[in-house]
Design a protein around this motif. Sequence first.
Motif, PDB file in Angstrom:
ATOM      1  N   VAL A  51       0.825  -1.143   0.046  1.00 47.69           N
ATOM      2  CA  VAL A  51       0.176   0.442  -0.161  1.00 47.69           C
ATOM      3  C   VAL A  51       0.625   0.988   0.272  1.00 47.69           C
ATOM      4  O   VAL A  51       1.589   1.561   1.203  1.00 47.69           O
ATOM      5  N   VAL A  52       0.672   1.641  -0.758  1.00 45.61           N
ATOM      6  CA  VAL A  52       1.323   3.583  -0.749  1.00 45.61           C
ATOM      7  C   VAL A  52       0.407   4.811  -1.340  1.00 45.61           C
ATOM      8  O   VAL A  52      -0.321   4.650  -1.807  1.00 45.61           O
ATOM      9  N   VAL A  53       0.875   5.607   0.054  1.00 46.89           N
ATOM     10  CA  VAL A  53       0.122   6.957  -0.696  1.00 46.89           C
ATOM     11  C   VAL A  53       1.884   7.373  -0.920  1.00 46.89           C
ATOM     12  O   VAL A  53       2.401   7.782  -0.392  1.00 46.89           O
ATOM     13  N   ALA A  93      -5.294   9.885   7.881  1.00 52.53           N
ATOM     14  CA  ALA A  93      -5.845   7.937   7.509  1.00 52.53           C
ATOM     15  C   ALA A  93      -4.698   7.545   7.125  1.00 52.53           C
ATOM     16  O   ALA A  93      -4.718   5.966   7.228  1.00 52.53           O
ATOM     17  N   ALA A  94      -5.634   7.982   5.756  1.00 53.45           N
ATOM     18  CA  ALA A  94      -4.488   6.765   5.249  1.00 53.45           C
ATOM     19  C   ALA A  94      -3.234   6.176   5.089  1.00 53.45           C
ATOM     20  O   ALA A  94      -2.382   5.319   4.822  1.00 53.45           O
ATOM     21  N   VAL A  95      -2.035   7.560   5.487  1.00 49.18           N
ATOM     22  CA  VAL A  95      -1.171   6.994   5.441  1.00 49.18           C
ATOM     23  C   VAL A  95      -0.866   5.981   7.021  1.00 49.18           C
ATOM     24  O   VAL A  95       0.398   5.443   6.784  1.00 49.18           O
ATOM     25  N   ALA A  96      -2.349   6.095   7.934  1.00 55.48           N
ATOM     26  CA  ALA A  96      -1.696   5.160   8.501  1.00 55.48           C
ATOM     27  C   ALA A  96      -1.618   3.859   8.485  1.00 55.48           C
ATOM     28  O   ALA A  96      -1.047   3.085   9.474  1.00 55.48           O
ATOM     29  N   LYS A  97      -2.186   3.666   6.973  1.00 54.70           N
ATOM     30  CA  LYS A  97      -2.665   2.245   6.461  1.00 54.70           C
ATOM     31  C   LYS A  97      -1.452   2.170   5.981  1.00 54.70           C
ATOM     32  O   LYS A  97      -1.158   0.768   5.326  1.00 54.70           O
ATOM     33  N   ALA A  98       0.062   2.686   5.317  1.00 55.14           N
ATOM     34  CA  ALA A  98       0.572   2.524   4.181  1.00 55.14           C
ATOM     35  C   ALA A  98       1.805   1.443   4.338  1.00 55.14           C
ATOM     36  O   ALA A  98       2.433   0.904   5.880  1.00 55.14           O
ATOM     37  N   ASP A  99       2.275   1.043   3.658  1.00 54.61           N
ATOM     38  CA  ASP A  99       3.214   0.368   3.473  1.00 54.61           C
ATOM     39  C   ASP A  99       4.330   1.185   3.483  1.00 54.61           C
ATOM     40  O   ASP A  99       5.736   1.105   4.244  1.00 54.61           O
ATOM     41  N   PHE A 100       4.091   2.279   2.729  1.00 55.54           N
ATOM     42  CA  PHE A 100       5.107   2.923   2.438  1.00 55.54           C
ATOM     43  C   PHE A 100       4.728   4.418   1.345  1.00 55.54           C
ATOM     44  O   PHE A 100       3.276   4.338   1.148  1.00 55.54           O
ATOM     45  N   VAL A 101       5.462   5.637   2.443  1.00 49.02           N
ATOM     46  CA  VAL A 101       4.730   6.968   2.123  1.00 49.02           C
ATOM     47  C   VAL A 101       6.212   8.108   1.346  1.00 49.02           C
ATOM     48  O   VAL A 101       7.249   7.832   1.529  1.00 49.02           O
ATOM     49  N   LEU A 102       5.344   8.053  -0.395  1.00 51.88           N
ATOM     50  CA  LEU A 102       6.557   8.940  -0.728  1.00 51.88           C
ATOM     51  C   LEU A 102       6.525  10.200  -1.575  1.00 51.88           C
ATOM     52  O   LEU A 102       5.413  11.012  -0.887  1.00 51.88           O
ATOM     53  N   TYR A 103       7.580  10.853  -1.490  1.00 50.45           N
ATOM     54  CA  TYR A 103       7.405  12.599  -0.994  1.00 50.45           C
ATOM     55  C   TYR A 103       8.718  13.197  -1.482  1.00 50.45           C
ATOM     56  O   TYR A 103       9.772  12.250  -1.817  1.00 50.45           O
ATOM     57  N   ALA A 104       9.064  14.926  -1.829  1.00 45.68           N
ATOM     58  CA  ALA A 104       9.632  14.838  -2.501  1.00 45.68           C
ATOM     59  C   ALA A 104      10.487  15.868  -1.869  1.00 45.68           C
ATOM     60  O   ALA A 104       9.975  16.513  -0.381  1.00 45.68           O
ATOM     61  N   PRO A 105      12.047  16.235  -1.425  1.00 48.02           N
ATOM     62  CA  PRO A 105      12.289  17.422  -0.958  1.00 48.02           C
ATOM     63  C   PRO A 105      11.618  18.620  -0.811  1.00 48.02           C
ATOM     64  O   PRO A 105      11.784  18.702   0.756  1.00 48.02           O
ATOM     65  N   PHE A 106      11.046  19.118  -1.416  1.00 42.74           N
ATOM     66  CA  PHE A 106      10.365  19.921  -1.262  1.00 42.74           C
ATOM     67  C   PHE A 106       8.849  19.867  -0.694  1.00 42.74           C
ATOM     68  O   PHE A 106       8.323  21.178  -1.122  1.00 42.74           O
ATOM     69  N   GLU A 107       9.023  18.941  -0.463  1.00 39.48           N
ATOM     70  CA  GLU A 107       7.050  18.744   0.452  1.00 39.48           C
ATOM     71  C   GLU A 107       7.847  18.453   2.024  1.00 39.48           C
ATOM     72  O   GLU A 107       7.591  17.655   2.311  1.00 39.48           O
ATOM     73  N   GLY A 118       1.443   8.948  13.442  1.00 42.44           N
ATOM     74  CA  GLY A 118       1.630   7.336  14.231  1.00 42.44           C
ATOM     75  C   GLY A 118       1.913   6.171  12.676  1.00 42.44           C
ATOM     76  O   GLY A 118       2.002   4.413  13.487  1.00 42.44           O
ATOM     77  N   SER A 119       1.809   5.930  11.824  1.00 40.73           N
ATOM     78  CA  SER A 119       2.507   5.062  10.923  1.00 40.73           C
ATOM     79  C   SER A 119       3.279   4.596  10.524  1.00 40.73           C
ATOM     80  O   SER A 119       4.480   4.918  11.733  1.00 40.73           O
ATOM     81  N   LYS A 120       3.877   3.481  10.960  1.00 41.98           N
ATOM     82  CA  LYS A 120       5.398   2.430  10.814  1.00 41.98           C
ATOM     83  C   LYS A 120       5.449   2.639   9.367  1.00 41.98           C
ATOM     84  O   LYS A 120       6.153   2.065   8.871  1.00 41.98           O
ATOM     85  N   ALA A 121       4.969   2.737   8.492  1.00 38.62           N
ATOM     86  CA  ALA A 121       5.891   3.148   6.536  1.00 38.62           C
ATOM     87  C   ALA A 121       6.684   3.252   6.474  1.00 38.62           C
ATOM     88  O   ALA A 121       7.888   4.148   7.786  1.00 38.62           O
ATOM     89  N   LYS A 122       7.645   2.973   5.668  1.00 33.95           N
ATOM     90  CA  LYS A 122       8.928   3.468   4.978  1.00 33.95           C
ATOM     91  C   LYS A 122       8.388   4.503   4.799  1.00 33.95           C
ATOM     92  O   LYS A 122       8.219   4.508   3.495  1.00 33.95           O
ATOM     93  N   LEU A 123       9.186   6.000   5.501  1.00 34.70           N
ATOM     94  CA  LEU A 123       9.400   7.018   4.329  1.00 34.70           C
ATOM     95  C   LEU A 123      10.516   7.195   3.004  1.00 34.70           C
ATOM     96  O   LEU A 123      11.569   6.937   3.340  1.00 34.70           O
ATOM     97  N   VAL A 124       9.960   7.352   1.905  1.00 36.12           N
ATOM     98  CA  VAL A 124      10.657   7.228   1.022  1.00 36.12           C
ATOM     99  C   VAL A 124      10.972   8.443  -0.038  1.00 36.12           C
ATOM    100  O   VAL A 124       9.981   9.373  -0.016  1.00 36.12           O
ATOM    101  N   GLU A 125      12.506   9.347  -0.114  1.00 31.09           N
ATOM    102  CA  GLU A 125      11.835  10.319  -0.806  1.00 31.09           C
ATOM    103  C   GLU A 125      12.231  10.070  -2.418  1.00 31.09           C
ATOM    104  O   GLU A 125      13.076   9.445  -2.748  1.00 31.09           O
TER     105      GLU A 125
END
Length: 274
Positions: A51-53, A93-107, A118-125
């Motif tokens: 699950v990717v947010v 709520a969506a992030v809490a259910k994610a396996d990965f959260v993708l974002y950019a440095p300027f965000e 409180g998510s245990k998702a992996k944060l990926v730049e």
Amino acid sequence: MARTRVRISSLLALSAALALVTGCGNSTDPKPAADSSAQAGAPAAGKDKPVVVVTTTWEGAFAKAAGAEDVKVIVPQSVHHAPDYDPKPSDLAAVAKADFVLYAPFEPYAAKIKEAAGSKAKLVEVNLDNDPDKVKAEVDKLAGLFGTQDAATKWKAGFDTEYGTLNKNLQAAWPGGKSPSVVTQVFTGWAAKLAGATSVGTYGPEAVTPSQLAELSAKKPSLVLDNAHMSTGSVLPDSGAKQVKIVNYPGEDLDLLPVYRNAAAELKKAMGAS
């Protein structure tokens, strides 16, 4: 006396049997400990796909290209400048259910979203740049995290074919058969590369200063590739250069290829080709 012994033996046997059955089905028995080897970001047990947010459709398109199928976009496409977005409770709520959260440095809000949920998702730049080499590098990186390398390989093959066709068509449309000279905004250099154009200068993300205006105009570019999402208005007025709006963000379908097709159409039009 013999009958009494038989009754006692029977009762003892029955008690033993009941104890055995009760022990095997006791719901108060402790459950096996969870596997401590499970890594943060990995899909939960029984889940085939991660699950990717993602913060925007741009990261979403990269995730989809890498093979992700369950992708949730936080920032609506209607938001012109993604870093200004104020996350809602539903986003958390969506992030809490994610396996990965993708974002950019300027965000900068991406890390706050994960922490607040409180998510245990992996944060990926993610390096958001539509340069083809950088796109494929990011797709490979994400596919490695998602475990979807086969899907990513297939997507890259189709991407290379489409990109090659667009590049060839644009070069055939060069005015007088000569590569056009262009000035690009910091996030539109990829479009110049797509056209095979010659970049003579870069500006932004701020508006050009008077000294930059004089310097860039002196280079007599035929095109200015402006960023539709961070436009500062007319970049080189009175220079004779045609200004082309380049869109970086994909649509809600998270398909990255239309971004290149649309850029190619705008560039072809600006070069005077039908």
